[in-house]
Scaffold this active site. Structure first.
Site, PDB file in Angstrom:
ATOM      1  CE  LYS A 139      84.310  23.113  43.293  1.00 52.46           C
ATOM      2  NZ  LYS A 139      83.509  21.890  42.972  1.00 52.46           N
TER       3      LYS A 139
ATOM      4  CB  SER B 283      81.872  22.671  39.652  1.00 58.89           C
ATOM      5  OG  SER B 283      81.929  21.893  40.853  1.00 58.89           O
TER       6      SER B 283
ATOM      7  CB  SER C  93      82.088  18.584  40.620  1.00 60.05           C
ATOM      8  OG  SER C  93      80.885  18.948  39.994  1.00 60.05           O
TER       9      SER C  93
END
Length: 486
Positions: free
Chosen positions: A79, A154, A178
């Site tokens: 990420k 996210s 997330s």
């Protein structure tokens, strides 16, 4: 079929037998990226030159008799809010468009020690603020199961890349769901560890008391492998817990006889999609048939979790993002004519709408005259939410419920309605407020074929029980074997 639909231990076995090379795995990753990335758009930055160089180095160690790392040769996606030395880290924000870190996050050092390979950096909601991946400053990631639907957020890029078979596993961050919510939406496994179990050093902070790095994988067993590699105390992180790390793989016994499961009635009330409710209750029956016992309980402060979270998270974000001023690093406005202009215009141009919204909310909650009414009161409610979990865990081993109230929604359906978007995290947020571990595993699909996630929540630092129950459920069902038709 992608090689990444195999289990980690199967790939490792083939590597050690020299039926595969590490270069083969990297080739497969980039082949698959070339095949589907124009539709899925999970990545922001690729690391092809570095990955191939690392693969050649690891291939030279095959058959040399030395002990191999736990994740030897496995391609991973990271990420884009986890800093990577020399590899662009943007947090999906224009503010950090030109940022190349000079050091690794601790989890990256641990992945290097485990001998995995970084394929690239994955898309996300800007600064991890969002639940659909539509808040990225660069492009929208799409759900591999249905390209007209969101992958969640996210960590949507992390979940989409694993679901699409572009990488073997990915790292994400979980502040209010997330990791787990996009894992549920994309039909993969997402694990949020106990706060402090995995170092946050090198994770670009959103809300420091809530953020936690964790794995996104295709199976529970693979999640246990990745957690084993990245967990542990870190002196560089003042919130890192100095606890013994058990053998998570040894917990995967498949035996849940006598396991006590609490089912909060608040998790099955108004707002939950009927398909989600049915799938989760069917999953509960599957665990019961394996010998687990369950009982309905009440967690009365759950209804306040969303409001509490957004006050606390936004307040911490307001403080953490104050460092982005156009002076020290990141993009600086070319229109500035004074020092004040540098601050105002750089932040106005660099941040997206959702980030600005949360900064303003947090700044207001922390301001003189409002601190006691909002931030302090939210901290008190957080204590009550944690107390709900403490009381349940006095009698039970796990809490069971849905990961999200609905399957993945369509792109654009909620982008102009932030309050509705926030409510998608109603079942995942309390976990972060309490600091306990939780996992999302696939437990079915709705009539449109979109995945549904089952959430299992455990006591602090009892990831072993969470993984044991999730693995037992996974082995008794076929949901994790279903794949998107890309």
């Amino acid at each position: 079929m992608s090689l990444f639909q195999s289990k980690l231990r199967d790939i490792q076995d083939r590597l050690h037998k020299k039926e595969l090379s590490v270069t083969d795995l990297v080739d497969e990753s980039y082949r698959r990226i070339g095949e589907v990335e124009d539709r899925v758009q999970a990545f922001l930055t690729l690391n092809e030159e570095g990955a191939r160089r690392r693969a050649a180095e690891l291939d030279g160690r095959l058959g040399d008799g030395e002990a191999k790392g736990l994740l030897f040769g496995l391609p991973a996606g990271i990420k884009d809010n986890i800093v990577t030395r020399g590899l662009r880290t943007t947090c999906a924000s224009k503010f950090l468009d030109n940022f190349k870190p000079v050091h690794h996050a601790t989890v990256m050092d641990k992945l290097d020690a485990a001998q995995s390979i970084t394929i690239g950096k994955l898309n996300m909601d800007e600064f991890a603020m969002g639940g659909s991946n539509e808040n990225s400053a660069y492009h929208v990631t799409r759900n591999p199961w249905n390209l007209e639907h969101v992958p969640g957020g996210s960590s949507g890029g992390s979940a989409a890349a694993v679901a699409a078979g572009e990488v073997f596993f990915a790292l994400g961050s979980d502040t209010g769901g997330s990791i787990r919510q996009p894992a549920a939406y994309c039909g993969v496994v997402g694990l949020k560890p106990t706060y402090g179990l995995v170092s946050r050093f090198g994770l670009v902070a959103f809300a420091s008391s809530l953020d936690q790095i964790g794995p996104v994988t295709r199976s529970v067993e693979d999640a246990a492998y990745v957690l084993q590699a990245i967990a542990g105390h870190d002196p560089l992180d003042s919130t890192s817990a100095n606890v013994d790390i058990p053998d998570y793989l040894s917990a995967l016994t498949g035996d849940v006889r006598g396991l006590r499961i609490a089912v909060p009635k608040e998790y099955f009330g108004e707002g939950i999609d009927s398909a989600v409710k049915d799938a989760v209750l069917t999953a509960l029956k599957a665990l019961e048939s394996q010998g687990a016992v369950w009982e309905e309980v009440s967690m009365p402060h759950n209804e306040y979790a969303v409001a509490t979270y957004y006050l606390l998270a936004s307040s911490e974000a307001s403080s953490n993002l104050a460092r982005f001023d156009g002076v020290r690093y990141g993009v600086r406005s070319s229109e500035a004519e004074s020092l004040l202009d540098v601050f105002v215009k750089s932040r106005s141009e660099g941040f997206g709408d959702e980030v600005k919204r949360r900064i303003m909310l947090g700044t207001y909650a922390l301001s003189s005259g409002y601190y006691d009414a909002y931030y302090l009161k939210a901290q008190k409610v957080r204590t009550l939410i944690k107390r709900d979990f403490d009381e349940v865990f006095e009698k039970f081993d796990l809490v069971l419920g849905p990961t999200a109230p609905t399957p993945a929604f369509k792109l654009g359906a909620q982008v102009d309605d932030p309050l509705t978007m926030y409510l998608n995290d109603i079942f995942s947020i309390p976990v972060n407020l309490a600091g306990v571990p939780a996992i999302s595993v696939p437990c079915g699909t709705n009539a449109e074929g979109l995945p549904i996630g089952l959430q299992l929540i455990g006591r602090a630092f009892d990831e072993s029980t969470v993984l044991r129950a999730a693995h037992a459920f996974e082995q008794a069902t076929d949901h994790h074997k279903q794949r998107p038709n890309l």
